[in-house]
Every structure is written in C-alpha cells, then in structure tokens.
Design a protein around this motif. Structure first.
Motif, short mmCIF file in Angstrom:
data_model
loop_
_atom_site.label_atom_id
_atom_site.label_comp_id
_atom_site.label_asym_id
_atom_site.label_seq_id
_atom_site.Cartn_x
_atom_site.Cartn_y
_atom_site.Cartn_z
N LEU A 110 -5.31 -3.82 2.61
CA LEU A 110 -6.26 -3.59 1.67
C LEU A 110 -6.98 -5.05 1.13
O LEU A 110 -7.60 -5.06 0.10
CB LEU A 110 -5.41 -3.28 0.33
N GLY A 111 -6.74 -5.95 2.10
CA GLY A 111 -7.28 -7.58 1.79
C GLY A 111 -6.62 -8.13 0.56
O GLY A 111 -7.05 -9.24 0.33
N VAL A 112 -5.22 -7.59 0.40
CA VAL A 112 -4.47 -8.32 -0.38
C VAL A 112 -3.61 -9.43 0.01
O VAL A 112 -2.88 -9.04 1.15
CB VAL A 112 -3.69 -7.52 -1.42
N LYS A 113 -3.47 -10.54 -0.74
CA LYS A 113 -2.40 -11.73 -0.21
C LYS A 113 -1.25 -11.72 -0.94
O LYS A 113 -1.26 -11.60 -1.98
CB LYS A 113 -3.28 -13.15 -0.26
N SER A 114 -0.08 -11.72 -0.18
CA SER A 114 1.16 -11.64 -0.73
C SER A 114 1.82 -13.01 -0.78
O SER A 114 1.70 -13.80 0.05
CB SER A 114 2.20 -10.43 -0.12
N TYR A 115 2.50 -13.35 -2.20
CA TYR A 115 3.08 -14.49 -2.31
C TYR A 115 4.51 -14.29 -2.82
O TYR A 115 4.77 -13.43 -3.52
CB TYR A 115 2.44 -15.33 -3.13
N TYR A 116 5.57 -15.18 -2.65
CA TYR A 116 6.67 -15.09 -3.27
C TYR A 116 7.07 -16.45 -4.27
O TYR A 116 7.82 -16.39 -4.90
CB TYR A 116 7.85 -15.23 -2.19
N SER A 117 5.91 -17.20 -4.30
CA SER A 117 6.11 -18.36 -5.28
C SER A 117 4.95 -18.34 -6.27
O SER A 117 3.75 -18.09 -5.74
CB SER A 117 5.92 -19.65 -4.31
N MET A 118 5.19 -18.58 -7.41
CA MET A 118 4.41 -18.63 -8.71
C MET A 118 3.47 -19.56 -8.27
O MET A 118 2.12 -19.49 -8.40
CB MET A 118 5.09 -18.53 -9.86
N ASP A 119 4.05 -20.90 -8.12
CA ASP A 119 2.98 -22.05 -7.96
C ASP A 119 2.09 -22.03 -6.95
O ASP A 119 0.82 -22.01 -7.11
CB ASP A 119 3.88 -23.44 -7.86
N GLY A 129 -9.97 -1.21 -7.69
CA GLY A 129 -11.07 -1.49 -8.48
C GLY A 129 -11.47 -2.94 -8.16
O GLY A 129 -12.69 -3.12 -8.01
N LEU A 130 -10.65 -4.10 -8.16
CA LEU A 130 -11.06 -5.17 -7.85
C LEU A 130 -11.87 -5.32 -6.69
O LEU A 130 -12.60 -6.29 -6.58
CB LEU A 130 -9.97 -6.14 -8.27
N SER A 131 -11.00 -4.71 -5.76
CA SER A 131 -11.66 -4.83 -4.35
C SER A 131 -13.14 -4.53 -4.11
O SER A 131 -13.78 -5.21 -3.33
CB SER A 131 -10.88 -4.11 -3.31
#
Length: 310
Positions: A199-208, A175-177
């Motif tokens: 899908l153009g999504v960025k993955s992270y493993y750090s909350m900050d 939806g957001l995309s």
C-alpha cells in the motif's frame, strides 16, 4: 453524492473525499451558531444501530442528524429483539419498513455494513466494522489536517500504535494515500501487519526514526483487551517504547499536528503534556466529527446543495 452507501474509504475517489470535506465546511459554521438547528433534513429519519460500545461516534451521528432536523433514533441493541435471537437481516428489514431513510451501523464483524447495504434500500453508513474500516473517523481526521495544514497533498504522516487491529489506521491509510502522502506506521512488530508495503506504507519499530520530519502524528488507542493476548509484554513496556512524549516532537517538524481518535489512555499512548498543552487537536477533532457527519447525512439523505451555499 452518487453513492447510496458509505462503507469505507478504500473505494472512494479523491474527488468524492474532497467533495465531502468541502460540504463539511458550512456544516461546521452551523455548529458555531447560537441556534444550531436548520430545517435541511426535516421529514427524514435515521437510526443508529451499534453492536459495539460507542460514545463519541454514536452521539456525534445523533447530534449531527438533530442539527439538520432529521428524526434520529438509537436502537439499544442490548435491550432489543437482537437479544431474543432476531437475525441482523430481520432487524434491518424492520428498520426499513418503519420508514427510516438511513442506518448508521457499527459491528464487531468486518464486512457487516456491506452485507446490510446489499439487503436494504436504506442508505448505510459504516460506523466501524471489526478491524476493517472506520471511514467517518478518517474523514474527520482528513478534515482536521486540512484545516491546520491548508492541504492534504504530499504530507508526511506517522500513525502510532496498534496498526494490526485498527480500523482507524486502515481508513486513514486508504484516504491519505489518495493525496500522495508519505504514510509511516510505528509500533511493536507484533502489532504491525505484513503487506503494508504493497500500500506504499513504510513500517518502523523506533519512534525516533518514524517521527523524523513528519507533518502529522496520529496516535491510536491501545485496545486494552488485546493486551491479554500477549501481543506486547505489558502496558508499562508499551508506554516506555511507544507513548508519545514531548521529546519525540523534536524529531518532527516544528508545526507538527497531533491527532488521536479517542478515548485516550493517558500515560500509555500519549503524555498529558502533549494532550493538554502540546500540538494535539483532539477536542477540535470531535467538533469536526460532527461537521463531517452532518455533511454525510446531508449528502446521503437528499439535501439540496443550494441550502448550504446560500
């Protein structure tokens, strides 16, 4: 709404999503009245069929139907003929010949609502299928974001938690995309599926890192049953690394909005300070969920546009 069924946001256009959200605005006004009932869908009938436990979604659909004067029935799967071996196809056919106009279905197997839609003349709404989609949750999330932000266009949105198993995450991403949002996901590496970059999504493993400069944080429910499968060491370890705390909000924009689909696991996914006193709008999401589901029932069971605009 031109479609017979609502099976997911993946195949909905931006214009269709906007139309649903626009229709939900006057529906929310109905919820705020002293007398909440309108005769819009009198003579129509809907049935909810939930093969998985649900409180919020099932109740939300039922009260949405009742506010619009539709006859609403809940099929208690645990005490139905399903337990006697009746097939899904036969169960749905039985509902159809009873005269129901619309069925709301939740099932643990991905794709089940799509199978039902191909095998019935009733309108079908997907209330969650396996790890695939939960379109009405994403629609109420979009409605809530637009209510507070004034737009959905080009926002930075972080989704936190178990992305791998989350149908809420998938529907929100789809939806957001469509509104040009920058979508980030953050969680343990074992709970982030591969291929999200497509899908153009960025993955992270750090909350900050993930929360830097975001407009919206959508915190997912940790499915405790997954904890037994060794996808993260312990709930305490997860909370230490990925529970949303007040200090995390200093990384986000000053007017950051916090969402959660519920039910919350306090002290694991989200701190009570944020849930109760921070920028979280979790109760407002519940109200908006009724409005969005009213809009869908209205559009899919033949309500007249004039009835809600006059």
């Amino acid at each position: 709404m031109e479609r017979k069924d609502l099976l997911g946001l993946k195949d909905l256009s931006r214009e269709e999503i906007e139309f649903i959200l626009h229709t939900a605005v006057p529906m929310k006004d109905i919820i705020k009245r002293d007398i909440k009932k309108v005769p819009t869908l009198r003579g129509k009938a809907m049935v909810t069929v939930f093969y998985e436990n649900s409180t919020r979604t099932r109740t939300s659909f039922e009260i949405a139907g009742k506010y619009l004067s539709a006859d609403t029935v809940n099929l208690a799967v645990s005490t139905s003929s399903v337990q006697k071996g009746e097939s899904l196809k036969d169960t749905i056919k039985t509902m159809e010949v009873m005269g129901f106009d619309l069925v709301v279905i939740r099932h643990s197997m991905s794709g089940t609502p799509h199978y039902v839609a191909r095998n019935t003349s009733m309108a079908v709404i997907n209330a969650g299928d396996g790890t695939n989609e939960h379109p009405t949750q994403a629609l109420l999330d979009l409605f809530t974001i637009k209510q507070y932000k004034g737009t959905l266009e080009g926002l930075k949105v972080a989704i936190v938690g178990d992305i791998l198993h989350s149908r809420v995450a998938r529907s929100n991403i789809y939806g957001l995309s469509k509104f040009g949002c920058e979508i980030r996901v953050v969680g343990p590496s074992t709970l982030i599926p591969p291929g999200l970059d497509r899908l153009g999504v960025k993955s992270y493993y750090s909350m900050d890192q993930a929360l830097k400069g975001v407009d919206v944080i959508n915190v997912l429910r940790i499915q405790r049953e997954r904890q037994q499968s060794g996808l993260f060491p312990s709930l305490d370890e997860y909370a230490n690394l990925y529970m949303l705390r007040p200090e995390h909000l200093t990384r986000a924009k000053d007017d950051v909005l916090v969402l959660h689909p519920g039910p919350m696991n306090r002290g694991i996914e989200i701190s009570s300070e944020i849930a109760d006193f921070g920028p979280a709008v979790i109760n407002e999401q519940v109200t908006n969920g009724v409005a969005v589901r009213m809009a869908l029932l209205f559009l899919m069971m033949g309500g007249s546009r004039d009835e809600i605009t006059n």
